[in-house]
Design a protein around this motif. Structure first.
Motif, PDB file in Angstrom:
ATOM      1  N   LYS A 144      64.829  87.797 133.554  1.00 41.86           N
ATOM      2  CA  LYS A 144      65.535  86.791 134.352  1.00 41.86           C
ATOM      3  C   LYS A 144      66.744  87.405 135.060  1.00 41.86           C
ATOM      4  CE  LYS A 144      67.910  82.369 133.937  1.00 41.86           C
ATOM      5  NZ  LYS A 144      68.429  81.364 133.019  1.00 41.86           N
ATOM      6  N   VAL A 145      67.477  88.240 134.356  1.00 44.40           N
ATOM      7  CA  VAL A 145      68.659  88.895 134.940  1.00 44.40           C
ATOM      8  C   VAL A 145      68.240  89.804 136.098  1.00 44.40           C
ATOM      9  CG1 VAL A 145      70.482  90.597 134.496  1.00 44.40           C
ATOM     10  CG2 VAL A 145      70.066  88.748 132.864  1.00 44.40           C
ATOM     11  N   TYR A 146      67.181  90.562 135.921  1.00 43.69           N
ATOM     12  CA  TYR A 146      66.716  91.445 136.990  1.00 43.69           C
ATOM     13  C   TYR A 146      66.200  90.646 138.187  1.00 43.69           C
ATOM     14  CZ  TYR A 146      67.189  95.510 133.951  1.00 43.69           C
ATOM     15  OH  TYR A 146      67.682  96.495 133.141  1.00 43.69           O
ATOM     16  N   ALA A 147      65.524  89.542 137.927  1.00 44.67           N
ATOM     17  CA  ALA A 147      65.047  88.697 139.029  1.00 44.67           C
ATOM     18  C   ALA A 147      66.224  88.106 139.799  1.00 44.67           C
ATOM     19  CB  ALA A 147      64.150  87.592 138.487  1.00 44.67           C
ATOM     20  N   ARG A 206      63.749  96.439 145.136  1.00 46.27           N
ATOM     21  CA  ARG A 206      62.484  96.994 144.661  1.00 46.27           C
ATOM     22  C   ARG A 206      62.570  97.356 143.172  1.00 46.27           C
ATOM     23  NH1 ARG A 206      62.265 101.154 147.860  1.00 46.27           N
ATOM     24  NH2 ARG A 206      63.203 102.528 146.339  1.00 46.27           N
ATOM     25  N   ASP A 207      63.644  98.039 142.793  1.00 50.15           N
ATOM     26  CA  ASP A 207      63.794  98.458 141.394  1.00 50.15           C
ATOM     27  C   ASP A 207      63.998  97.262 140.464  1.00 50.15           C
ATOM     28  OD1 ASP A 207      63.499 101.056 142.217  1.00 50.15           O
ATOM     29  OD2 ASP A 207      65.635 101.535 142.126  1.00 50.15           O
ATOM     30  N   ALA A 208      64.793  96.290 140.890  1.00 48.12           N
ATOM     31  CA  ALA A 208      65.040  95.114 140.057  1.00 48.12           C
ATOM     32  C   ALA A 208      63.756  94.315 139.852  1.00 48.12           C
ATOM     33  CB  ALA A 208      66.128  94.239 140.677  1.00 48.12           C
ATOM     34  N   GLU A 209      62.952  94.192 140.910  1.00 49.54           N
ATOM     35  CA  GLU A 209      61.679  93.480 140.771  1.00 49.54           C
ATOM     36  C   GLU A 209      60.729  94.214 139.829  1.00 49.54           C
ATOM     37  OE1 GLU A 209      60.514  93.018 144.863  1.00 49.54           O
ATOM     38  OE2 GLU A 209      61.501  91.064 145.004  1.00 49.54           O
ATOM     39  N   ALA A 268      67.225  88.653 143.763  1.00 50.91           N
ATOM     40  CA  ALA A 268      67.488  87.508 144.642  1.00 50.91           C
ATOM     41  C   ALA A 268      68.876  87.615 145.279  1.00 50.91           C
ATOM     42  CB  ALA A 268      67.372  86.209 143.863  1.00 50.91           C
ATOM     43  N   TYR A 269      69.848  88.077 144.513  1.00 54.42           N
ATOM     44  CA  TYR A 269      71.207  88.254 145.030  1.00 54.42           C
ATOM     45  C   TYR A 269      71.221  89.259 146.176  1.00 54.42           C
ATOM     46  CZ  TYR A 269      76.089  89.771 145.135  1.00 54.42           C
ATOM     47  OH  TYR A 269      77.356  90.107 145.536  1.00 54.42           O
TER      48      TYR A 269
END
Length: 78
Positions: free
Chosen positions: A9-12, A52-55, A16-17
């Protein structure tokens, strides 16, 4: 598993940010007469790898959560 779901959730949210940052930079220069939108390009180049990395990390964390839930179900039995 719930810890990995929280990390996903934090990475998503991070993705989004940064997506919103790129969108805001685009909108701020939408009516610019400059042929090259430098601020938008700079923001896009900064944010795209992060997005890309966070997703990817969010997807991995979801996979870990799924794995641990399945493993817990195997250990506890039907």
């Amino acid at each position: 598993a719930s810890e990995y779901e929280q990390k996903a959730k934090v990475y998503a949210e991070e993705a989004a940010y940064h997506r919103a940052m790129v969108k805001a930079a685009y909108k701020s220069e939408l009516h610019s007469k400059a042929p090259i939108r430098r601020a938008y390009e700079k923001m896009r180049k900064h944010c795209e790898p992060i997005i890309r990395d966070a997703e990817r990390l969010a997807k991995d964390m979801d996979a870990f959560a799924t794995f641990y839930r399945l493993r817990a179900a195997e250990l506890h039995g039907p």
